[in-house]
Design a protein around this motif. Structure first.
Motif, PDB file in Angstrom:
ATOM      1  N   ALA A 105      37.040 -18.543   6.508  1.00  0.00           N
ATOM      2  CA  ALA A 105      36.071 -19.154   7.416  1.00  0.00           C
ATOM      3  C   ALA A 105      34.863 -18.248   7.608  1.00  0.00           C
ATOM      4  CB  ALA A 105      36.724 -19.460   8.756  1.00  0.00           C
ATOM      5  N   SER A 106      35.104 -16.952   7.754  1.00  0.00           N
ATOM      6  CA  SER A 106      33.978 -16.032   7.963  1.00  0.00           C
ATOM      7  C   SER A 106      33.138 -15.907   6.691  1.00  0.00           C
ATOM      8  CB  SER A 106      34.477 -14.660   8.420  1.00  0.00           C
ATOM      9  OG  SER A 106      35.270 -14.063   7.427  1.00  0.00           O
ATOM     10  N   GLU A 107      33.768 -15.917   5.531  1.00  0.00           N
ATOM     11  CA  GLU A 107      33.018 -15.864   4.273  1.00  0.00           C
ATOM     12  C   GLU A 107      32.181 -17.119   4.078  1.00  0.00           C
ATOM     13  OE1 GLU A 107      32.544 -13.405   2.137  1.00  0.00           O
ATOM     14  OE2 GLU A 107      33.767 -12.107   3.409  1.00  0.00           O
ATOM     15  N   CYS A 108      32.723 -18.256   4.462  1.00  0.00           N
ATOM     16  CA  CYS A 108      31.977 -19.506   4.360  1.00  0.00           C
ATOM     17  C   CYS A 108      30.756 -19.471   5.283  1.00  0.00           C
ATOM     18  CB  CYS A 108      32.881 -20.671   4.728  1.00  0.00           C
ATOM     19  SG  CYS A 108      32.080 -22.271   4.601  1.00  0.00           S
ATOM     20  N   PHE A 109      30.958 -19.024   6.497  1.00  0.00           N
ATOM     21  CA  PHE A 109      29.852 -18.937   7.446  1.00  0.00           C
ATOM     22  C   PHE A 109      28.830 -17.901   6.980  1.00  0.00           C
ATOM     23  CE2 PHE A 109      27.896 -17.637  11.505  1.00  0.00           C
ATOM     24  CZ  PHE A 109      27.416 -18.871  11.886  1.00  0.00           C
ATOM     25  N   ASN A 110      29.311 -16.797   6.411  1.00  0.00           N
ATOM     26  CA  ASN A 110      28.414 -15.765   5.883  1.00  0.00           C
ATOM     27  C   ASN A 110      27.555 -16.331   4.756  1.00  0.00           C
ATOM     28  OD1 ASN A 110      27.289 -13.220   5.643  1.00  0.00           O
ATOM     29  ND2 ASN A 110      28.883 -12.496   4.267  1.00  0.00           N
ATOM     30  N   GLY A 111      28.136 -17.188   3.917  1.00  0.00           N
ATOM     31  CA  GLY A 111      27.378 -17.818   2.842  1.00  0.00           C
ATOM     32  C   GLY A 111      26.269 -18.711   3.367  1.00  0.00           C
ATOM     33  N   VAL A 112      26.522 -19.376   4.493  1.00  0.00           N
ATOM     34  CA  VAL A 112      25.499 -20.235   5.106  1.00  0.00           C
ATOM     35  C   VAL A 112      24.338 -19.386   5.604  1.00  0.00           C
ATOM     36  CG1 VAL A 112      25.024 -21.775   7.052  1.00  0.00           C
ATOM     37  CG2 VAL A 112      27.123 -22.039   5.738  1.00  0.00           C
ATOM     38  N   LEU A 113      24.662 -18.249   6.207  1.00  0.00           N
ATOM     39  CA  LEU A 113      23.631 -17.416   6.824  1.00  0.00           C
ATOM     40  C   LEU A 113      22.935 -16.456   5.857  1.00  0.00           C
ATOM     41  CD1 LEU A 113      25.416 -16.488  10.149  1.00  0.00           C
ATOM     42  CD2 LEU A 113      23.739 -18.273   9.750  1.00  0.00           C
ATOM     43  N   LYS A 114      23.460 -16.333   4.651  1.00  0.00           N
ATOM     44  CA  LYS A 114      22.923 -15.357   3.710  1.00  0.00           C
ATOM     45  C   LYS A 114      21.430 -15.530   3.467  1.00  0.00           C
ATOM     46  CE  LYS A 114      25.541 -13.941   0.477  1.00  0.00           C
ATOM     47  NZ  LYS A 114      26.390 -13.854  -0.694  1.00  0.00           N
ATOM     48  N   ARG A 115      20.987 -16.779   3.299  1.00  0.00           N
ATOM     49  CA  ARG A 115      19.575 -17.038   3.019  1.00  0.00           C
ATOM     50  C   ARG A 115      18.711 -16.972   4.261  1.00  0.00           C
ATOM     51  NH1 ARG A 115      20.712 -22.534   0.601  1.00  0.00           N
ATOM     52  NH2 ARG A 115      22.724 -22.071   1.449  1.00  0.00           N
ATOM     53  N   ALA A 116      19.315 -17.056   5.454  1.00  0.00           N
ATOM     54  CA  ALA A 116      18.526 -17.147   6.677  1.00  0.00           C
ATOM     55  C   ALA A 116      18.567 -15.862   7.503  1.00  0.00           C
ATOM     56  CB  ALA A 116      19.047 -18.315   7.512  1.00  0.00           C
ATOM     57  N   ARG A 117      19.099 -14.785   6.962  1.00  0.00           N
ATOM     58  CA  ARG A 117      19.282 -13.559   7.746  1.00  0.00           C
ATOM     59  C   ARG A 117      17.994 -12.974   8.297  1.00  0.00           C
ATOM     60  NH1 ARG A 117      23.843 -10.926   4.297  1.00  0.00           N
ATOM     61  NH2 ARG A 117      25.596 -11.877   5.365  1.00  0.00           N
ATOM     62  N   GLY A 118      16.926 -12.987   7.557  1.00  0.00           N
ATOM     63  CA  GLY A 118      15.693 -12.358   7.993  1.00  0.00           C
ATOM     64  C   GLY A 118      14.837 -13.218   8.905  1.00  0.00           C
ATOM     65  N   LEU A 119      15.302 -14.405   9.219  1.00  0.00           N
ATOM     66  CA  LEU A 119      14.507 -15.336  10.025  1.00  0.00           C
ATOM     67  C   LEU A 119      14.661 -15.048  11.520  1.00  0.00           C
ATOM     68  CD1 LEU A 119      15.411 -18.649   8.178  1.00  0.00           C
ATOM     69  CD2 LEU A 119      13.343 -17.277   7.903  1.00  0.00           C
ATOM     70  N   PRO A 120      13.688 -15.479  12.315  1.00  0.00           N
ATOM     71  CA  PRO A 120      13.836 -15.393  13.778  1.00  0.00           C
ATOM     72  C   PRO A 120      15.003 -16.270  14.242  1.00  0.00           C
ATOM     73  CG  PRO A 120      11.583 -15.962  13.175  1.00  0.00           C
ATOM     74  CD  PRO A 120      12.383 -15.989  11.923  1.00  0.00           C
ATOM     75  N   ILE A 121      15.484 -16.034  15.456  1.00  0.00           N
ATOM     76  CA  ILE A 121      16.684 -16.711  15.947  1.00  0.00           C
ATOM     77  C   ILE A 121      16.544 -18.228  15.951  1.00  0.00           C
ATOM     78  CG2 ILE A 121      16.075 -16.527  18.385  1.00  0.00           C
ATOM     79  CD1 ILE A 121      19.591 -16.169  16.948  1.00  0.00           C
ATOM     80  N   LYS A 122      15.377 -18.742  16.327  1.00  0.00           N
ATOM     81  CA  LYS A 122      15.184 -20.193  16.354  1.00  0.00           C
ATOM     82  C   LYS A 122      15.301 -20.774  14.947  1.00  0.00           C
ATOM     83  CE  LYS A 122      12.049 -23.838  17.767  1.00  0.00           C
ATOM     84  NZ  LYS A 122      10.749 -24.190  18.326  1.00  0.00           N
ATOM     85  N   ALA A 123      14.704 -20.124  13.982  1.00  0.00           N
ATOM     86  CA  ALA A 123      14.783 -20.587  12.596  1.00  0.00           C
ATOM     87  C   ALA A 123      16.215 -20.452  12.063  1.00  0.00           C
ATOM     88  CB  ALA A 123      13.817 -19.809  11.725  1.00  0.00           C
ATOM     89  N   LEU A 124      16.916 -19.411  12.491  1.00  0.00           N
ATOM     90  CA  LEU A 124      18.310 -19.205  12.076  1.00  0.00           C
ATOM     91  C   LEU A 124      19.194 -20.341  12.592  1.00  0.00           C
ATOM     92  CD1 LEU A 124      20.400 -17.249  10.793  1.00  0.00           C
ATOM     93  CD2 LEU A 124      20.646 -16.257  13.064  1.00  0.00           C
ATOM     94  N   VAL A 125      19.006 -20.713  13.851  1.00  0.00           N
ATOM     95  CA  VAL A 125      19.786 -21.811  14.431  1.00  0.00           C
ATOM     96  C   VAL A 125      19.452 -23.125  13.728  1.00  0.00           C
ATOM     97  CG1 VAL A 125      20.135 -23.178  16.532  1.00  0.00           C
ATOM     98  CG2 VAL A 125      20.092 -20.687  16.655  1.00  0.00           C
ATOM     99  N   CYS A 126      18.180 -23.369  13.471  1.00  0.00           N
ATOM    100  CA  CYS A 126      17.776 -24.600  12.774  1.00  0.00           C
ATOM    101  C   CYS A 126      18.349 -24.655  11.357  1.00  0.00           C
ATOM    102  CB  CYS A 126      16.257 -24.717  12.726  1.00  0.00           C
ATOM    103  SG  CYS A 126      15.517 -25.199  14.287  1.00  0.00           S
ATOM    104  N   ALA A 127      18.297 -23.533  10.652  1.00  0.00           N
ATOM    105  CA  ALA A 127      18.837 -23.491   9.286  1.00  0.00           C
ATOM    106  C   ALA A 127      20.332 -23.769   9.279  1.00  0.00           C
ATOM    107  CB  ALA A 127      18.544 -22.138   8.647  1.00  0.00           C
ATOM    108  N   THR A 128      21.053 -23.174  10.228  1.00  0.00           N
ATOM    109  CA  THR A 128      22.493 -23.411  10.329  1.00  0.00           C
ATOM    110  C   THR A 128      22.778 -24.866  10.660  1.00  0.00           C
ATOM    111  OG1 THR A 128      22.755 -21.142  11.113  1.00  0.00           O
ATOM    112  CG2 THR A 128      24.594 -22.622  11.459  1.00  0.00           C
ATOM    113  N   TYR A 129      22.008 -25.412  11.581  1.00  0.00           N
ATOM    114  CA  TYR A 129      22.188 -26.810  11.983  1.00  0.00           C
ATOM    115  C   TYR A 129      21.978 -27.753  10.798  1.00  0.00           C
ATOM    116  CZ  TYR A 129      21.116 -31.311  14.116  1.00  0.00           C
ATOM    117  OH  TYR A 129      21.088 -32.642  14.414  1.00  0.00           O
ATOM    118  N   TYR A 130      20.874 -27.591  10.092  1.00  0.00           N
ATOM    119  CA  TYR A 130      20.569 -28.498   8.986  1.00  0.00           C
ATOM    120  C   TYR A 130      21.541 -28.328   7.819  1.00  0.00           C
ATOM    121  CZ  TYR A 130      16.412 -30.053  11.385  1.00  0.00           C
ATOM    122  OH  TYR A 130      15.569 -30.615  12.301  1.00  0.00           O
ATOM    123  N   HIS A 131      22.012 -27.131   7.609  1.00  0.00           N
ATOM    124  CA  HIS A 131      23.013 -26.920   6.557  1.00  0.00           C
ATOM    125  C   HIS A 131      24.317 -27.625   6.917  1.00  0.00           C
ATOM    126  CE1 HIS A 131      24.864 -24.999   3.126  1.00  0.00           C
ATOM    127  NE2 HIS A 131      25.892 -24.686   3.914  1.00  0.00           N
TER     128      HIS A 131
END
Length: 82
Positions: free
Chosen positions: A5-31
């Motif tokens: 589960a953590s590896e799967c979640f890490n894969g989702v966040l891999k591309r969005a790590r450098g983004l601000p928190i709002k963009a990170l939440v949006c990226a996670t939501y849309y994914h």
């Protein structure tokens, strides 16, 4: 199970790590929404085929268990000598 589960979640966040928190939440939501839509398309396809009321993974497990049951040496007797 936790590692997967953590590896799967890490894969989702891999591309969005450098983004601000709002963009990170949006990226996670849309994914996540994308994953749900993809799964919904699969379910609609399985329902339209109507080969079985079960998803393909369950059908494979049922088939495997049926093959194992056919190879049983002992017959199953219900209410034997009661």
């Amino acid at each position: 199970m936790t590692t997967n589960a953590s590896e799967c979640f890490n894969g989702v966040l891999k591309r969005a790590r450098g983004l601000p928190i709002k963009a990170l939440v949006c990226a996670t939501y849309y994914h996540t929404i994308g994953l749900f839509l993809k799964r919904q398309e699969n379910v609609v396809g399985w329902e339209s085929e109507a080969l079985s009321p079960y998803v393909p993974r369950v059908c494979v497990m049922l088939r495997k268990h049926a093959e194992e049951a056919e190879s049983c040496v002992f017959s199953i007797r219900i209410n034997y000598n009661e």
